[in-house]
Design an enzyme around this catalytic site. Structure first.
Site, mmCIF file in Angstrom:
data_model
loop_
_atom_site.group_PDB
_atom_site.id
_atom_site.type_symbol
_atom_site.label_atom_id
_atom_site.label_comp_id
_atom_site.label_asym_id
_atom_site.label_seq_id
_atom_site.Cartn_x
_atom_site.Cartn_y
_atom_site.Cartn_z
ATOM 1 N N SER A 53 0.820 -1.205 0.000
ATOM 2 C CA SER A 53 0.000 0.000 0.000
ATOM 3 C C SER A 53 0.856 1.258 0.000
ATOM 4 O O SER A 53 2.007 1.251 0.457
ATOM 5 C CB SER A 53 -0.918 0.019 1.231
ATOM 6 O OG SER A 53 -0.247 0.539 2.360
ATOM 7 N N ASP A 54 0.292 2.352 -0.504
ATOM 8 C CA ASP A 54 0.913 3.645 -0.270
ATOM 9 C C ASP A 54 0.710 3.990 1.199
ATOM 10 O O ASP A 54 -0.148 3.405 1.883
ATOM 11 C CB ASP A 54 0.301 4.714 -1.175
ATOM 12 C CG ASP A 54 1.248 5.880 -1.428
ATOM 13 O OD1 ASP A 54 2.221 6.028 -0.653
ATOM 14 O OD2 ASP A 54 1.031 6.638 -2.380
ATOM 15 N N TYR A 55 1.495 4.920 1.685
ATOM 16 C CA TYR A 55 1.458 5.238 3.116
ATOM 17 C C TYR A 55 0.062 5.713 3.529
ATOM 18 O O TYR A 55 -0.442 6.711 3.000
ATOM 19 C CB TYR A 55 2.496 6.301 3.443
ATOM 20 C CG TYR A 55 3.916 5.784 3.554
ATOM 21 C CD1 TYR A 55 4.295 4.598 2.921
ATOM 22 C CD2 TYR A 55 4.864 6.460 4.288
ATOM 23 C CE1 TYR A 55 5.589 4.114 3.023
ATOM 24 C CE2 TYR A 55 6.174 5.983 4.395
ATOM 25 C CZ TYR A 55 6.527 4.818 3.762
ATOM 26 O OH TYR A 55 7.811 4.340 3.872
ATOM 27 N N HIS A 56 -0.545 4.959 4.440
ATOM 28 C CA HIS A 56 -1.888 5.229 4.959
ATOM 29 C C HIS A 56 -2.969 5.068 3.881
ATOM 30 O O HIS A 56 -4.102 5.500 4.080
ATOM 31 C CB HIS A 56 -1.984 6.634 5.571
ATOM 32 C CG HIS A 56 -0.894 6.946 6.543
ATOM 33 N ND1 HIS A 56 -0.804 6.328 7.781
ATOM 34 C CD2 HIS A 56 0.153 7.804 6.470
ATOM 35 C CE1 HIS A 56 0.269 6.803 8.417
ATOM 36 N NE2 HIS A 56 0.861 7.690 7.647
ATOM 37 N N GLY A 57 -2.606 4.435 2.755
ATOM 38 C CA GLY A 57 -3.567 4.304 1.669
ATOM 39 C C GLY A 57 -4.781 3.474 2.037
ATOM 40 O O GLY A 57 -5.897 3.756 1.580
#
Length: 786
Positions: free
Chosen positions: A319-323
């Site tokens: 995932s992207d950060y906090h995605g």
């Protein structure tokens, strides 16, 4: 500065011997380095309890504080035992001190300190957890390893402007070596999104606007990071393709929806990913935004149907950060983190970065019957395969001393300088360039970007940087006198301890900039030639992450009081050489019209000052080309070159819609002559390969580089196709008078498209094959496909 004790550093060095194999006639199969990766994965997975599996899908970043002393940043085994008793799968950006009270004043660890910390964490995972599963460490690697002392290369738009995939592969090979020697195994690059709306602050992360060119650059980056074969070598790291699929967000706003059809997705935005997947990219990071109405982190069709089935991706989605968390907090398609986790894991997102805030609850969700354990097993298997391939079970530790040596590498600095030189794009020259460094000359170097080295976002802190004025002073002869003045400040300087890309914009008082302009005018009056260095900085061109840290713009003009500075310099009536240092295309109409010369330098990296001096004084002949169209105003967007036939039926009231500088454009100190293109045969079958060749001659008096470009147009098709599509290019160096025949070998894929029934095919008919040195200066030949 966070410091570890000498004892801690030395202790980490003792861990460098390979971990003794714990297998034998009846030992664990997963410990057998000779066994196939699939067998090792199956054996280890079969031994894991649910909590151990979930831990592999989570990470630490802000939550590193759970295993660190909050004041010193030192690793605490006692805290780790309580916080991560089952280990942890990954750690994000281990070299920063995020999560400690020292972060704002000490953003980077020294190489020795960072490796000592990482080795201590690995030692805990390998020696003190039940199964001894090592971590993957992630770092930003967009244009250099984003840590203390690492080599800082030019930003991706500059790398793209070299039009030299072999050079880009060399750059990322260096990045991989510097990362791996520090214990990093996952690089968060390359970005293979398209720069299709330059208002977007993330433009500084992209290679360009064209799918084919970005695919070639992304492929080069993957090969540099991972090597050309699998498994990866001991000096390589895994590449992460980003961001799947940003598209073109509404209004150029980060995270805004990217509304597109299935045809647009497959025709325009997927090809760069497909090319990089073919090169073996191990990881893909979904984007924050919704693509065609569905947030990427929950879009099973995007991840599974397009990613795995259509493009053949077999790696892991991180995932992207906090995605995943944003599925609840931003997109409002989940009520809470648990629902967000369910959506993401079912869609096929394997790892929750950066802190496992949603996937930390997966064990409870499995036991409640809301998530099948088979989904967890599939994700864990892909993560474990990466660790086995990287050899982490045999050698989980890095050497602190070697990490420091590999960062302080003169050869890497030389490559950074060469890359910056090849990235420079000469946009205008009335003959003033190059300057003679041996003739008497008073040079005024004016502008907010003239005395600071711009590193770009997601950059490290190299030991040495060279600003423009420093490079010019070092590279000029005794006859050249140089004076410098800022003229204006774009915004207030970054406070000590802040990273530029995470510093807030602080406005400059008009009265202060007026005083600076007056000072610059006095300096310029004493000069023979003015070099005006304007553009962006890392605070106004960056990823916008919170409302307090914007990075997107509503216009493309020079920010702040820079236009006033431009007018003040032009009013003096002296020769003006403009140099743009920026992260996005800028609408610099006045400067382009009135300056004697104009150069695009992007953010040129740690050696940018030397590169500009070499170009200015003629030791280097500029040969870069634009990989993105420069519009005359934001009102002309979209400005990309490969528009549909109906995109420009009428002019604006203000005049014809055409770029200030077109895609593929760039001048040289010499001249080149290109012959008409020649086909291997005028008529081919739909499945036949063919080639196009032409003669390139250096018709000038200097050695130089030319980028030969080949475009295709389908004259009649079942659905509209772009007026031009780049399908091949080559950068070639020629001596004065030298001639070379350039040949491009093309396949049916060069002519194929998604037809009216969404089949990938070549339709019979007439194709125009165009060759030239920009998208607007082309010669043509017709090809018939039967």
């Amino acid at each position: 500065m966070v410091r570890f004790s000498r004892r801690a550093v030395l202790a980490s060095a003792t861990m460098l011997a390979p971990v003794a194999p714990a297998w034998g006639a009846s030992g664990p199969r997963y410990r057998d380095a000779r066994a196939p990766v699939a067998d090792r994965v199956a054996d280890l997975l079969g031994r894991m309890i649910l909590e151990e599996k979930v831990a592999q899908l989570c990470a630490l970043w802000m939550t590193k504080s759970k295993i660190m002393d909050p004041e010193t940043g030192a690793f605490s085994p006692e805290k780790a035992a309580a916080a991560i008793p089952h280990g942890i799968g990954q750690m994000s950006r281990p070299s920063d001190t995020m999560g400690t009270t020292r972060f704002m004043t000490d953003p980077y660890r020294t190489p020795e300190d960072a490796v000592a910390f990482m080795n201590a964490v690995q030692n805990y995972a390998v020696e003190q957890t039940r199964l001894g599963i090592p971590l993957l460490f992630h770092e930003e690697t967009a244009h250099g390893l984003a840590v203390q002392d690492a080599t800082n290369f030019p930003i991706p738009p500059a790398l793209g402007s070299t039009w030299d995939p072999d050079l880009v592969e060399q750059v990322f090979t260096v990045i991989a070596r510097q990362a791996r020697m520090r214990g990093v195994t996952v690089g968060l690059s390359p970005v293979v999104d398209l720069m299709r709306d330059p208002r977007w602050g993330r433009s500084e992360e992209f290679f360009g606007e064209d799918p084919y060119l970005v695919g070639e650059m992304g492929t080069a980056a993957v090969r540099g990071l991972q090597g050309r074969t699998r498994p990866i070598g001991k000096d390589r790291i895994f590449a992460t393709l980003k961001h799947y699929v940003h598209g073109t967000p509404q209004g150029g706003i980060n995270i805004a929806p990217a509304d597109m059809s299935k045809r647009t997705l497959r025709t325009t935005y997927l090809p760069p990913f497909k090319a990089a997947i073919k090169a073996g990219a191990a990881l893909i990071m979904p984007s924050y935004n919704e693509v065609a109405g569905v947030p990427a982190h929950m879009d099973r069709a995007l991840l599974q149907d397009d990613g795995r089935k259509l493009m053949g991706f077999q790696g892991s989605y991180f995932s992207d950060y906090h995605g995943i968390e944003r599925l609840a907090s931003a997109h409002h398609v989940a009520a809470d983190k648990d629902e967000a986790a369910i959506l993401a894991i079912k869609a096929g997102v394997d790892v929750d970065l950066p802190d496992g805030s949603c996937y930390g609850g997966l064990a409870a969700l499995v036991r409640a019957g809301r998530v099948p354990e088979a989904s967890i097993d599939a994700a864990v298997a892909r993560v474990l395969a990466l660790k086995f391939e990287a050899g982490l079970f045999e050698q989980p530790y890095a050497d602190p001393k070697r990490a420091a040596r590999v960062l302080d590498d003169p050869a890497a600095a030389a490559l950074a300088r060469k890359t910056a030189e090849k990235a420079l794009v000469l946009l205008k020259n009335d003959g003033i360039l190059p300057l003679d460094p041996q003739k008497p000359l008073k040079l005024a170097v004016i502008g907010p970007n003239s005395a600071q080295a711009l590193r770009g976002g997601y950059a490290g802190a190299p030991k040495h940087t060279v600003s423009i004025v420093e490079g010019l002073r070092a590279g000029s002869g005794k006859a050249v006198t140089i004076e410098q003045a800022d003229g204006v400040w774009i915004d207030m300087p970054v406070k000590p301890g802040w990273r530029p890309e995470t510093a807030p914009i602080r406005r400059v008082k008009d009265s202060d900039n007026k005083a600076r302009i007056a000072e610059a005018v006095e300096v310029a009056r004493r000069s023979d030639v003015i070099m005006l260095v304007v553009g962006d900085n890392e605070q106004i061109t960056r990823e916008a992450v919170v409302s307090a840290l914007p990075g997107d713009r509503s216009t493309l003009s020079l920010f702040g009081d820079q236009d006033a500075l431009v007018e003040a310099m032009l009013a003096l009536g002296k020769p003006v050489i403009g140099l743009l240092l920026n992260g996005r295309p800028l609408a610099v109409n006045r400067l382009a019209e009135a300056a004697n010369a104009l150069v695009e330098g992007w953010y040129p990296g740690e050696q940018g000052g030397h590169a500009v001096a070499d170009m200015l004084f003629g030791r280097v002949n500029p040969g870069g080309k634009l990989t993105v169209s420069f519009p005359r105003s934001a009102g002309e967007l979209p400005a990309w070159y490969d528009r549909q036939p109906t995109a420009d039926p009428y002019p604006y009231v203000e005049g014809k819609r055409q770029p200030l500088f077109p895609f593929g454009y760039g001048l040289s100190y010499t001249s080149f002559t290109l012959s008409e293109p020649r086909l291997s045969q005028p008529k081919i079958g739909r499945n036949d390969p063919f080639f196009v060749e032409l003669d390139l001659t250096n018709s000038g008096a200097r050695a130089g580089d030319e980028v030969v470009q080949l475009y295709v147009r389908d004259e009649v098709s079942s659905v509209p196709r772009p007026m031009l599509e780049l399908k091949a290019f080559r950068r070639i160096t020629l001596k004065p008078g030298e001639k070379r025949t350039v040949r491009f070998d093309l396949t049916p894929d060069s002519l194929a498209f998604w037809d009216s029934e969404m089949n990938w095919t070549v339709e019979p008919g007439i194709f125009t094959i165009s060759t030239g040195n920009s998208s607007e200066k082309l010669s043509q030949v017709k090809l018939t496909v039967a």
